[in-house]
Design a protein around this motif. Structure first.
Motif, PDB file in Angstrom:
ATOM      1  N   ALA A   1       0.828  -1.223  -0.015  1.00 16.33           N
ATOM      2  CA  ALA A   1       0.040   0.099   0.050  1.00 16.33           C
ATOM      3  C   ALA A   1       0.976   1.160   0.108  1.00 16.33           C
ATOM      4  CB  ALA A   1      -0.863   0.074   1.175  1.00 16.33           C
TER       5      ALA A   1
ATOM      6  N   THR B   1      -7.239   1.440  -2.181  1.00 18.79           N
ATOM      7  CA  THR B   1      -6.663   0.899  -0.926  1.00 18.79           C
ATOM      8  C   THR B   1      -7.619   1.116   0.316  1.00 18.79           C
ATOM      9  OG1 THR B   1      -4.430   1.196  -1.690  1.00 18.79           O
ATOM     10  CG2 THR B   1      -4.571   0.759   0.521  1.00 18.79           C
TER      11      THR B   1
ATOM     12  N   GLY C   1      -9.361  -2.447  -0.502  1.00 15.15           N
ATOM     13  CA  GLY C   1      -7.996  -3.124   0.140  1.00 15.15           C
ATOM     14  C   GLY C   1      -8.516  -3.009   1.680  1.00 15.15           C
ATOM     15  N   SER C   2      -8.987  -1.884   2.604  1.00 10.02           N
ATOM     16  CA  SER C   2      -9.596  -1.794   3.800  1.00 10.02           C
ATOM     17  C   SER C   2     -10.901  -2.275   3.987  1.00 10.02           C
ATOM     18  CB  SER C   2      -9.227  -0.333   4.089  1.00 10.02           C
ATOM     19  OG  SER C   2      -7.891  -0.039   4.274  1.00 10.02           O
TER      20      SER C   2
ATOM     21  N   TYR D   1      -2.207   6.806   2.886  1.00 13.28           N
ATOM     22  CA  TYR D   1      -1.002   6.630   1.821  1.00 13.28           C
ATOM     23  C   TYR D   1      -0.986   7.753   0.815  1.00 13.28           C
ATOM     24  CZ  TYR D   1      -0.707   2.026   3.869  1.00 13.28           C
ATOM     25  OH  TYR D   1      -0.649   1.108   4.920  1.00 13.28           O
TER      26      TYR D   1
END
Ligand SMILES: NC(=O)C1=CN([C@@H]2O[C@H](COP(=O)(O)OP(=O)(O)OC[C@H]3O[C@@H](n4cnc5c(N)ncnc54)[C@H](OP(=O)(O)O)[C@@H]3O)[C@@H](O)[C@H]2O)C=CC1
Ligand SMILES: O=C(O)[C@@H]1CCC=N1
Length: 321
Positions: A118, A189, A193-194, A283
Motif C-alpha cells: 500500500a 486501498t 483494500g481496507s 497513503y
C-alpha cells in the motif's frame, strides 16, 4: 523464463496477504476451476516459494501449505533467485531495504515484480530494482483467501502484454480483478483494500442489534453476514443501483423505513464515506487534502497560542487592577 514454460512464483513476505493469495491460487488449482482470463497452462506456476523473516511466520506457512510450498526463512536472495515472478507482500516500510539488499539486484534482473504494498508507487519500486526488472502494482484484499477478492492492477504504459495477462491470471484466480490508472490506487486501498475491515464492523454492529433483540450470537452473525453478502451479490449480479434494491425492501409504513431513518439520523452515509476518505489519505501523502489537514492543524495551534496570550493578558490586567 520461456513464455511456454510454467513460471516459478516467489512470495516475498508471506504473512496475512501472502498466505491469502497462496491459499486462493492453490485452492483454485486443486479445484480445477478456470480463471476468468482462461490461458491456464501458460501461467500456472510450477513451483511456489515463500520467503519470511522469522520462525513464527514460517510455522504459519508450513501449517497452511505443508510441502506444496518451499519455505525459506531469512533467505530472500535464494528465493528470488529461484523464481521467475516475485510477488512482493512485505510491509511497505521494509520493502526498500529488502529490494536494495546486497546481491538482490543480480537475482532480480529481467524478472517481473508484482507489488501489493500500500502506498508505494511504481516509480519508487522502479528506483529500488534494476532497469531490467518489470514492475506491476496490485491492490488485493483478504477475501482473496476464499477466492472472493477484489484486486486492482496498475502498470506503466510500456509493460508487455504478456506480463499484464500473467498478473491478470494470478488475481483472477482469487476473485474479481481490473486495471486502473495508478492515480486511483490510494483510493482503491482505502475502499476495497481496507473494505473487509469496515464491512466487518458493520456486520458485527448489525449482529449486536440482533443479540440485543434476543437472537443467539451465532445466529445473529449468520443472518447479518448472509444479508450483507446477498445485498452485495444483488448489486454485482444485477447491476442495479443500491438504492433500487433498498427501495424494493422498504414497505410503506413498514419496519425497514423505520430502521433506515434511524440510520440516517446517525449520519451513517457521511460517516462511511469519510471512512474511505480518511483511509485514502493515509497513503496519499502528497495529496492536496493532506495539506488541508496540515493547514487545519497549524490553524488550531495558532488559535490555541493566541487564546493563551489573550488569557495571560487578561490575568495580567486583573492583577494590575
Ligand atoms: N492486510 C491486508 O488486508 C492488506 C495488505 N496489503 C499490503 O500487503 C502487505 C503485507 O501486509 P500483511 O500481509 O497484512 O502483513 P504481514 O505482517 O502479515 O506480512 C508481512 C510478511 O513479510 C515478512 N517479512 C518481514 N520482513 C521481512 C524480510 N526482511 N524478508 C522477508 N520477509 C519479511 C513477514 O515475516 P515475519 O512475520 O517473519 O517478520 C511476514 O511474513 C503490506 O504492504 C500491505 O500494505 C494490501 C492489501 C490488503
Ligand atoms: O491497513 C493497511 O494499511 C493495509 C492496506 C489495505 C489493507 N490493509
Amino acid at each position: 523464463m520461456s513464455r511456454n514454460t510454467s513460471p516459478k512464483l516467489c512470495i516475498l513476505g508471506c504473512g496475512t496477504m501472502g498466505r491469502a493469495i497462496l491459499s486462493g491460487i492453490l485452492s483454485s488449482l486443486s479445484s480445477g476451476v478456470q480463471s476468468s482470463s482462461g490461458n491456464e497452462s501458460a501461467f500456472t506456476p510450477e513451483k511456489f516459494i515463500a520467503c519470511v523473516a522469522g520462525e513464527e511466520s514460517g510455522h504459519r506457512v508450513k501449517r497452511d501449505f505443508g510441502d506444496r510450498v518451499t519455505l525459506l526463512i531469512g533467505e530472500n536472495i535464494k528465493g528470488v533467485g529461484e523464481a521467475d515472478i516475485v510477488l512482493l507482500c512485505t510491509k511497505p516500510q521494509v520493502a526498500r531495504t529488502i529490494l536494495m539488499e546486497s546481491g538482490m539486484a543480480q537475482v532480480l534482473e529481467g524478472k517481473l515484480v508484482i507489488s501489493i504494498l500500500a502506498g508505494v508507487t511504481i516509480k519508487q519500486l522502479k528506483d529500488w530494482v534494476p532497469d531490467s526488472t518489470r514492475v506491476i502494482r496490485a491492490m488485493p484484499n483478504t477475501p482473496c483467501m476464499i477466492r472472493e477478492g477484489m484486486t486492482v492492477l496498475s502498470c506503466l504504459a510500456n509493460i508487455q502484454a504478456h506480463d499484464k495477462e500473467l498478473a491478470l491470471w494470478v488475481f483472477s484466480t482469487l476473485g474479481r480483478v481490473r486495471f486502473l490508472d495508478e492515480k486511483h490506487l490510494d483510493a482503491v486501498t482505502g475502499l476495497s483494500g481496507s473494505g473487509p475491515a469496515f464491512a466487518c464492523v458493520i456486520l458485527e454492529a448489525m449482529a449486536d442489534g440482533g443479540v440485543m433483540m434476543g437472537l443467539p450470537r451465532d445466529v445473529s452473525f449468520e443472518l447479518s453476514a448472509q444479508a450483507l453478502q446477498g445485498a452485495a451479490k444483488m448489486v454485482l449480479q444485477t447491476g442495479k443501483h443500491p438504492s433500487e434494491i433498498k427501495d424494493s425492501v422498504t414497505t410503506p409504513a413498514g419496519c425497514t423505513i423505520a430502521g433506515l431513518l434511524t440510520m440516517e439520523d446517525g449520519k451513517i452515509r457521511s460517516t462511511l464515506a469519510r471512512t474511505i476518505q480518511e483511509a485514502t489519505y493515509v497513503y496519499g501523502k502528497s495529496d492536496r487534502n493532506t495539506s488541508r489537514y496540515l493547514k487545519r492543524a497549524i490553524y488550531d495551534q495558532v488559535r490555541c497560542y493566541v487564546w493563551k496570550v489573550v488569557m495571560s493578558g487578561m490575568k495580567v490586567q486583573s492583577t494590575i487592577s
